[in-house]
Design an enzyme around this catalytic site. Sequence first.
Site, short mmCIF file in Angstrom:
data_model
loop_
_atom_site.label_atom_id
_atom_site.label_comp_id
_atom_site.label_asym_id
_atom_site.label_seq_id
_atom_site.Cartn_x
_atom_site.Cartn_y
_atom_site.Cartn_z
N LYS A 1 -8.22 2.46 -48.71
CA LYS A 1 -8.05 3.00 -47.39
C LYS A 1 -7.79 4.61 -47.14
O LYS A 1 -6.71 4.94 -47.73
CB LYS A 1 -6.82 2.24 -46.91
CG LYS A 1 -6.33 2.46 -45.32
CD LYS A 1 -5.29 1.38 -44.73
CE LYS A 1 -4.82 1.76 -43.45
NZ LYS A 1 -4.22 2.92 -43.26
N SER B 1 -5.90 -2.37 -35.13
CA SER B 1 -5.08 -1.93 -36.34
C SER B 1 -5.03 -2.97 -37.27
O SER B 1 -5.61 -3.92 -37.07
CB SER B 1 -3.82 -1.20 -35.79
OG SER B 1 -3.05 -2.23 -35.20
#
Length: 676
Positions: free
Chosen positions: A119, A83
């Site tokens: 993103k 992550s």
Amino acid sequence: MNKKEILFDYKKKIEKFKHLNKAYYDDSDPKVSDGEYDDLKKKILKLENEYNFLKSKFSPSNIVGFKPSKNFKKSLHKVPMLSLGNAFNEEDLVNFEKKIINFLSLHKNYEIFYSAEPKIDGISASLTFKKGKFYKGLSRGDGKEGEDITENLSTISDIPKTILSEDFPDEIDIRGEVFIQNSDFKNLNEKFANPRNAASGSLRQKNPKDTKKIPLKFIAYTYGYEKGLSVNDQFNFLKKLNEWGFQTNPLNKLISGVKNLLKNYIEVEKKRANLDFDIDGIVYKVNEFSLQKRLGNVANAPRWAIAHKFSSNKAISEILDIEVQIGRTGALTPVAKIKPINIGGVMVSNATLHNEDEINRKDIRVGDTVVIERAGDVIPHIISVDIKKRPRNSFKFKFPTKCPSCGSKTIKEFNTTTKKFDAVRRCSSEGYDCNKISVEKLKHFVSKDAFNIEGFGKKIVEGFWKIKLIKYPQDIFKLNYEKIENLEGWGKLSVENLKYSINEKKNISFERFIFSLGIRHIGLENAKLLSKHFISFTNFKNLSNEKKFDELLNIDGIGETQVNSIKNFFLNNTNIKILNELEKVLIIKNADIQKKNGRLKGKTFLVTGKLNGISRAEIKSLIEENTGITVSSVSKKLDYLIIGEKPTKRKLDNAKELKIKIIDQKEFLKLINKTS
Ligand code: IVH
């Protein structure tokens, strides 16, 4: 129909829907035809549309109802899916770059290039290609293990099924985001809270035909395992992805310098509203793969990448009450209960007030009108108070001096490093004696990074705790299942599932085990360090007899704060009892020493003085990669003292006296077969 009748009718439908889902997904025994099922779904959605007081977590509008997790085989990612850390402002970006420069020991003006990639807020997936053929597709899962959703992914036209390019690697996991475009989302018949939920729901349909009904897209941006990839940097990799037939984000840019990152951020944010897909920030990745490799990862996020989040959504509401919640470590966290308000599509009724100091600083009071901000998945918080709207009779909020749960005194600790009192006030009992702390500890114990017991969420912990089914962690493994089966909301099948999930987790890695104990200041990273140091649970537990706490200071990365906390943990009899009981029911795997036979096997190292072009952090990871050990003081146990410029005289003298091998940077690099 009056409100009561409508609610009754709705609940009945939800119950039926739940029942049908279970039959379909869990038991693979559809009780009705597809048409009948869809009909029921539509009726529920129609009711919800008409009456906004109708809500249920089992509603088809909520993705949980669709979760067919047992239908997918699990499969390990060859390389974990990581992550990302978050940055919210310029300062965070400056720090991000500084850390990189320090780690790599580069000149402070070194120009680092970043691949800046919007993103997309979707669902990540990893696609394995073997010999140019799409072979397997996994969801992210917990990062280590995902669900095999190959068939569903196959229905996505953006995913090439065969790649003939000469330079396409022999084997590679192509990773990217599955999402649904906003325009397509609007045209969907089914009701989902947002495009992300729609994408996730679609991907997890049991029948790939259902996945195909929702037009999913795929944008590629990174890779996992690879054999035969011959690209040296991210930006060229993105280019190659295009050549191979993948879609990449058209707004990707190669940029250097924090100022330029910010400029690009502002430009993209302006375009955000007009894009046909949701983005929640920009990911920056150090462009050069060689630098990425040197930087490596911390815990489960790379040092070479960060997500710069867009500032969120704000709204104005009123504080109805201020509640003080008690966390796992005894920290008292004030939470504002606010008049529910929709912020960027999500109903918000709580906002964190952080701590006592924050309330005082902003003088936040019950009855105040405030601006609330919600950024991504972070808990909403209060930005400012509109003093003009403050009611006349309002009064300053008084922070409790006694723990609202157990009545113990609340204290502010003095931090010896910063020479200041903590901003956080804590319950002084800090253990299983305080009910609220106790429950929070149990929630932590079963949480994702700890025991990760599927289907044992926070609500269930609370419920079981309330009726005294569990008090200590060990109780989880000795549950009275008969009693649970008779509880409301439980049945034979769900109890079986719970039993299965719990038993499955009795076998646990040592580092997860340490983390799950919830020792203050021992997060994932420290738990890992401790597990590597102790290797086995037995050694760890022996601390309670041997009491050699100071030795822990030798573990690089563990400081006085952590050692004190570990000491406190072992001085508490309840904790010792918990360890003993858990030992009886669990199988705690020894820490595996990853590479057993590195070049520096078992040798200890200490660095003194400034090295040339290698930071302390990097040399430490080089030593560990080669299975050497870094220590923090000169002793008989030290094998090598690595000296740089201006070494500490005392260390050097001590080492000479103890006849320890003293080497310089070059000699060290030679030991690990590196020349520069
Ligand atoms: S790289 C380096 N690149 O963000 C490891 N991730 O918080 C991270 N995401 O799970 C993956 N766009 O779902 C990467 N251009 C991009 C991305 C991206 C969206 C998501 C992805 C990941 C999450 C990390």
